[in-house]
Scaffold this active site. Structure first.
Site, PDB file in Angstrom:
ATOM      1  N   SER A   1      -1.469  -8.768  -5.999  1.00 31.14           N
ATOM      2  CA  SER A   1      -1.840  -7.393  -5.736  1.00 31.14           C
ATOM      3  C   SER A   1      -2.999  -7.352  -4.759  1.00 31.14           C
ATOM      4  O   SER A   1      -3.904  -8.182  -4.850  1.00 31.14           O
ATOM      5  CB  SER A   1      -2.257  -6.722  -7.048  1.00 31.14           C
ATOM      6  OG  SER A   1      -2.395  -5.351  -6.847  1.00 31.14           O
TER       7      SER A   1
ATOM      8  N   TYR B   1       2.823  -0.337 -20.739  1.00 35.85           N
ATOM      9  CA  TYR B   1       1.503  -0.400 -21.376  1.00 35.85           C
ATOM     10  C   TYR B   1       1.530  -0.120 -22.878  1.00 35.85           C
ATOM     11  O   TYR B   1       1.358  -1.027 -23.687  1.00 35.85           O
ATOM     12  CB  TYR B   1       0.529   0.562 -20.668  1.00 35.85           C
ATOM     13  CG  TYR B   1       0.389   0.210 -19.202  1.00 35.85           C
ATOM     14  CD1 TYR B   1      -0.188  -0.996 -18.821  1.00 35.85           C
ATOM     15  CD2 TYR B   1       0.873   1.047 -18.203  1.00 35.85           C
ATOM     16  CE1 TYR B   1      -0.291  -1.352 -17.493  1.00 35.85           C
ATOM     17  CE2 TYR B   1       0.764   0.707 -16.867  1.00 35.85           C
ATOM     18  CZ  TYR B   1       0.183  -0.496 -16.520  1.00 35.85           C
ATOM     19  OH  TYR B   1       0.084  -0.851 -15.204  1.00 35.85           O
TER      20      TYR B   1
ATOM     21  N   PRO C   1      -7.051  -6.233 -16.115  1.00 34.50           N
ATOM     22  CA  PRO C   1      -7.689  -7.006 -15.044  1.00 34.50           C
ATOM     23  C   PRO C   1      -9.210  -6.902 -15.138  1.00 34.50           C
ATOM     24  O   PRO C   1      -9.746  -5.933 -15.683  1.00 34.50           O
ATOM     25  CB  PRO C   1      -7.204  -6.326 -13.766  1.00 34.50           C
ATOM     26  CG  PRO C   1      -6.243  -5.262 -14.180  1.00 34.50           C
ATOM     27  CD  PRO C   1      -6.504  -4.963 -15.610  1.00 34.50           C
TER      28      PRO C   1
ATOM     29  N   HIS D   1      -5.611  -1.229 -18.506  1.00 32.24           N
ATOM     30  CA  HIS D   1      -4.812  -0.833 -17.354  1.00 32.24           C
ATOM     31  C   HIS D   1      -4.000   0.453 -17.540  1.00 32.24           C
ATOM     32  O   HIS D   1      -3.575   1.067 -16.558  1.00 32.24           O
ATOM     33  CB  HIS D   1      -3.842  -1.997 -17.061  1.00 32.24           C
ATOM     34  CG  HIS D   1      -3.412  -2.109 -15.640  1.00 32.24           C
ATOM     35  ND1 HIS D   1      -3.130  -1.019 -14.858  1.00 32.24           N
ATOM     36  CD2 HIS D   1      -3.194  -3.188 -14.861  1.00 32.24           C
ATOM     37  CE1 HIS D   1      -2.756  -1.431 -13.662  1.00 32.24           C
ATOM     38  NE2 HIS D   1      -2.797  -2.742 -13.633  1.00 32.24           N
TER      39      HIS D   1
HETATM   40  N1  COA Z   1      -0.891  -4.355  13.857  1.00 33.44           N
HETATM   41  C1  COA Z   1      -2.187  -3.994  13.785  1.00 33.44           C
HETATM   42  N2  COA Z   1      -2.701  -3.383  12.681  1.00 33.44           N
HETATM   43  C2  COA Z   1      -1.882  -3.174  11.637  1.00 33.44           C
HETATM   44  C3  COA Z   1      -0.535  -3.560  11.661  1.00 33.44           C
HETATM   45  C4  COA Z   1      -0.047  -4.168  12.841  1.00 33.44           C
HETATM   46  N3  COA Z   1       1.232  -4.560  12.961  1.00 33.44           N
HETATM   47  N4  COA Z   1       0.033  -3.222  10.499  1.00 33.44           N
HETATM   48  C5  COA Z   1      -0.922  -2.648   9.743  1.00 33.44           C
HETATM   49  N5  COA Z   1      -2.080  -2.615  10.437  1.00 33.44           N
HETATM   50  C6  COA Z   1      -3.357  -2.025  10.014  1.00 33.44           C
HETATM   51  C7  COA Z   1      -3.141  -0.702   9.322  1.00 33.44           C
HETATM   52  O1  COA Z   1      -3.080   0.349  10.247  1.00 33.44           O
HETATM   53  C8  COA Z   1      -4.344  -0.622   8.424  1.00 33.44           C
HETATM   54  O2  COA Z   1      -5.433  -0.216   9.211  1.00 33.44           O
HETATM   55  P1  COA Z   1      -6.774   0.417   8.571  1.00 33.44           P
HETATM   56  O3  COA Z   1      -7.513  -0.714   7.938  1.00 33.44           O
HETATM   57  O4  COA Z   1      -7.485   0.936   9.759  1.00 33.44           O
HETATM   58  O5  COA Z   1      -6.327   1.455   7.619  1.00 33.44           O
HETATM   59  C9  COA Z   1      -4.577  -2.057   8.024  1.00 33.44           C
HETATM   60  O6  COA Z   1      -3.942  -2.841   9.014  1.00 33.44           O
HETATM   61  C10 COA Z   1      -4.037  -2.410   6.664  1.00 33.44           C
HETATM   62  O7  COA Z   1      -2.634  -2.231   6.624  1.00 33.44           O
HETATM   63  P2  COA Z   1      -1.684  -3.234   5.822  1.00 33.44           P
HETATM   64  O8  COA Z   1      -2.336  -4.547   5.699  1.00 33.44           O
HETATM   65  O9  COA Z   1      -0.346  -3.207   6.461  1.00 33.44           O
HETATM   66  O10 COA Z   1      -1.620  -2.716   4.367  1.00 33.44           O
HETATM   67  P3  COA Z   1      -1.802  -1.323   3.683  1.00 33.44           P
HETATM   68  O11 COA Z   1      -3.217  -0.904   3.794  1.00 33.44           O
HETATM   69  O12 COA Z   1      -0.748  -0.410   4.195  1.00 33.44           O
HETATM   70  O13 COA Z   1      -1.531  -1.715   2.180  1.00 33.44           O
HETATM   71  C11 COA Z   1      -0.311  -2.027   0.180  1.00 33.44           C
HETATM   72  C12 COA Z   1      -0.283  -2.132   1.716  1.00 33.44           C
HETATM   73  C13 COA Z   1       1.025  -2.405  -0.365  1.00 33.44           C
HETATM   74  C14 COA Z   1      -1.366  -2.965  -0.373  1.00 33.44           C
HETATM   75  C15 COA Z   1      -0.684  -0.554  -0.175  1.00 33.44           C
HETATM   76  O14 COA Z   1       0.307   0.311   0.300  1.00 33.44           O
HETATM   77  C16 COA Z   1      -0.785  -0.326  -1.650  1.00 33.44           C
HETATM   78  O15 COA Z   1       0.183   0.016  -2.295  1.00 33.44           O
HETATM   79  N6  COA Z   1      -1.993  -0.477  -2.221  1.00 33.44           N
HETATM   80  C17 COA Z   1      -2.244  -0.262  -3.618  1.00 33.44           C
HETATM   81  C18 COA Z   1      -1.898  -1.475  -4.430  1.00 33.44           C
HETATM   82  C19 COA Z   1      -2.327  -1.296  -5.851  1.00 33.44           C
HETATM   83  O16 COA Z   1      -2.145  -0.265  -6.446  1.00 33.44           O
HETATM   84  N7  COA Z   1      -2.944  -2.352  -6.411  1.00 33.44           N
HETATM   85  C20 COA Z   1      -3.529  -2.304  -7.706  1.00 33.44           C
HETATM   86  C21 COA Z   1      -2.708  -2.832  -8.791  1.00 33.44           C
HETATM   87  S1  COA Z   1      -3.599  -2.787 -10.303  1.00 33.44           S
END
Ligand code: COA
Length: 628
Positions: free
Chosen positions: A555, A115, A128, A346
């Site tokens: 993302s 940054y 963003p 950001h």
């Molecule tokens: N079967 C059924 N459900 C599942 C599953 C499976 N095999 N795998 C995951 N799920 C469920 C999870 O339990 C979760 O449930 P919830 O909605 O009840 O919490 C949901 O599906 C979402 O999980 P998933 O899609 O695997 O993703 P995540 O929420 O773990 O997110 C990332 C993954 C990478 C997006 C997250 O860890 C992250 O880092 N987010 C921040 C990103 C960020 O900073 N972005 C901004 C940049 S400026």
């Protein structure tokens, strides 16, 4: 002094600084601290990933982009790097030493490298935007009323942050670092060479309103520290309109903040030489947020494009580009046509805390039905004296921005056929599934795999920022080929999809656990430079270049409201692809550059839809078959 100078980031990162800061007092209510930060002490330190395992993981990740001969060279360089007693071991040891002496071995370097030291304009290249659900305004009165209630919502959210009454967020059972919430309001990035500086105004009591390229300070707390009523804020907005219409459009000085950081830094120095300007700049710097009340757009359709242009770059024809101050961490934008959202700088935080703010505001803000009410304060115009040099700089900035905007394609998409619920019902991770849809869309459009950056949060760790998820893998390529192969049967297709999703989820799990490869390599190069050690050849290998030429910059920014984030592509021949998965829909914010002969946003968008359609169809067909 209300603001803090946070320049020496390696000694005093924002988050470290703020942990030391006493609580802010904005309300006359007795401040009862909540538990927002109560689990900070449980946060582990970010680990330094083990070298050998990380290099092995890296070698797997580069396979889709290298020939066999190239892979042989890469493996040889990797062996040299991890050889016992070699330079890799030395650098790794130095990083471990740093990790023992600091709260977070990475965050300060990341803040500088990603940054404050990054010189491209923040607009399109770094900041963003987020589009909120569209509003219907009959006229400017509705626009202003909504804006006033939006400001009130921001202040309520700020009270939650200041009083620490928000709940600690968790990932699974692990608590997340909540300090980023403390960084998003009142923060400002000032242009300097070679590193910008970050300021945080902890005790700020005003916002700045941009209207017709003029800037006004608007006080939002009374002398007792209580939030003004929405109607009193609204009254000040109306006064701004009257004053601005009487005095005429401002000199568009805000457009300078869209410039290359070195150019803006030079203009900033010139601008600051005048005492009146210096005062105006300080008031902007110390504001809680900027509120941009935009003029009418010159083109209003299609909504999915024009609203994105308005929020990210101030409008297709630059109508509102001077009505911004892009150094401010949060700028809420309220357009007369009902396009509302924010643009965020950001450096102080990632998307999720900003999405938290936006969700709160989207729920609370409304068109206020009550007429304005006398405010104890009047808005104060922040004047600028524009000398010839600055006048020329404004013109150059306008021309440069126009070139950038003319070359940028943006689109906000709603995929409405299904969302997270369907994917979960198939026993798959929604995030990994969407990533595979993006991979398939790219492969379908370009007939080759696309190196992909996906953001993983490191907020499980103290002061954690992000790691890269390398979404393109051997498994994802096999899945794309199988899906596009007319000879492959349903079972093969679904099998390849499940395998690819699982591989992506494994990588994600290791990335959020602080065991990715990209930040380790970033750290090794950085510590080599600091220690005067030659950077190993491994880091200049072709594999490094091709696997980090991220043609897909992706993302997940999950929001409860139907809001979506979007930004420019990372590379000239790439796409920006941000998404918000709802239970029964997925919102996408897409971008590419028009002058690239190989990318095509229309094709990519329809490929993405086709991919999501087909993936569902095959999963459904497969499940019917297995039930028979
Ligand atoms: N079967 C059924 N459900 C599942 C599953 C499976 N095999 N795998 C995951 N799920 C469920 C999870 O339990 C979760 O449930 P919830 O909605 O009840 O919490 C949901 O599906 C979402 O999980 P998933 O899609 O695997 O993703 P995540 O929420 O773990 O997110 C990332 C993954 C990478 C997006 C997250 O860890 C992250 O880092 N987010 C921040 C990103 C960020 O900073 N972005 C901004 C940049 S400026």
């Amino acid at each position: 002094m209300v603001s803090r100078f946070l320049r020496n980031v390696s000694k005093q990162a924002i988050w470290a600084h703020q942990r030391l800061a006493p609580p802010a007092k904005f309300s006359s209510m007795a401040i009862h601290k909540g538990d927002m930060l109560s689990r900070q002490s449980e946060l582990p330190k970010l680990p330094v990933p083990p070298l050998k395992e990380s290099v092995d993981k890296y070698l797997e990740s580069v396979k889709p982009f290298l020939s066999q001969a190239e892979l042989v060279t890469t493996r040889k360089l990797a062996q040299e790097l991890v050889a016992p007693g070699g330079v890799g071991e030395t650098l790794h040891k130095l990083l471990q030493d740093r990790a023992t002496k600091t709260d977070n071995w990475l965050s300060d370097w990341w803040l500088e490298g990603a940054y404050l030291g990054y010189r491209n304009p923040v607009v399109v290249y770094s900041s963003p935007a987020m589009a909120m659900p569209r509003q219907e305004f009959k006229d400017f009165k509705h626009q202003f009323a909504y804006a006033a209630s939006l400001v009130q919502a921001v202040l309520d959210f700020k009270a939650h942050i200041d009083n620490e009454t928000m709940s600690t967020e968790v990932q699974g059972k692990a608590p997340l670092d909540m300090m980023q919430y403390k960084n998003i309001l009142g923060t400002h990035r000032e242009p300097h060479i070679p590193l910008d500086k970050l300021f945080h105004a902890r005790d700020s009591k005003h916002i700045v309103v941009a209207y017709q390229g003029n800037f006004y300070e608007v006080k939002v707390y009374d002398t007792e520290g209580r939030q003004l009523a929405t109607a009193q804020i609204l009254q000040q907005l109306h006064e701004i309109r009257v004053d601005s219409l009487e005095k005429g459009k401002g000199p568009q000085v805000g457009i300078l903040t869209t410039q290359h950081r070195d150019l803006w830094a030079q203009s900033f120095e010139n601008l600051s030489a005048h005492p009146k300007n210096r005062q105006s700049l300080q008031r902007i710097r110390d504001a809680i947020i900027l509120l941009c009340l935009d003029d009418p757009l010159t083109e209003v359709t299609p909504w999915s494009t024009v609203s994105a242009q308005q929020l990210l770059v101030g409008g297709k024809n630059g109508e509102n580009a001077g009505n911004r101050w892009c150094d401010k961490a949060i700028q809420f934008i309220v357009g007369l046509e009902g396009n509302v959202g924010l643009l965020y700088e950001h450096s102080p935080a990632e998307g999720p805390p900003v999405a938290g703010l936006l969700d709160f505001c989207a729920k609370q803000a409304s068109v206020w039905p009550i007429p304005p009410e006398q405010s104890p304060f009047r808005p104060e115009k922040l004047d600028f004296t524009i000398n010839v040099g600055i006048g020329q700089d404004i013109q150059v900035a306008r021309n440069d921005l126009k070139k950038l905007v003319d070359n940028l394609e943006l689109s906000l998409e709603t995929y409405g056929k299904y969302g997270k619920d369907f994917v979960k019902s198939c026993g798959l991770s929604p995030d990994s599934y969407i990533q595979m849809a993006i991979q398939l869309a790219f492969y379908r459009t370009h007939n080759c795999p696309g190196a992909c950056y996906e953001t993983a949060t490191l907020r499980r760790f103290l002061g954690g920022r992000t790691e890269t998820i390398r979404s393109c893998s051997e498994e994802s390529v096999r899945f794309c080929r199988t899906f596009l192969d007319n000879q492959a049967n349903v079972k093969d297709k679904v099998g390849s999809l499940r395998t690819a999703v699982e591989a992506h989820k494994r990588y994600t799990n290791s990335a959020v656990a602080g065991l990715g490869v990209d930040r380790l390599f970033f750290g090794m190069k950085r510590i080599a430079s600091e220690a005067g050690i030659q950077i190993p050849n491994f880091f200049f290998d072709k594999s490094m270049v091709v696997s980090t030429h991220f043609r897909l910059s992706t993302s997940q920014v999950a929001a409860k409201s139907r809001s979506v984030m979007f930004y420019g592509p990372l590379v000239p021949d790439g796409y920006g692809c941000c998404y918000n998965p709802g239970n029964d829909y997925i919102l996408f914010g897409l971008s590419d550059y028009k002058d690239c002969p190989t990318t095509n946003l229309d094709d990519f968008r329809s490929s993405l839809r086709d991919s999501l359609d087909q993936m569902r169809d095959y999963l459904v067909a497969d499940s019917i078959k297995s039930k028979l």
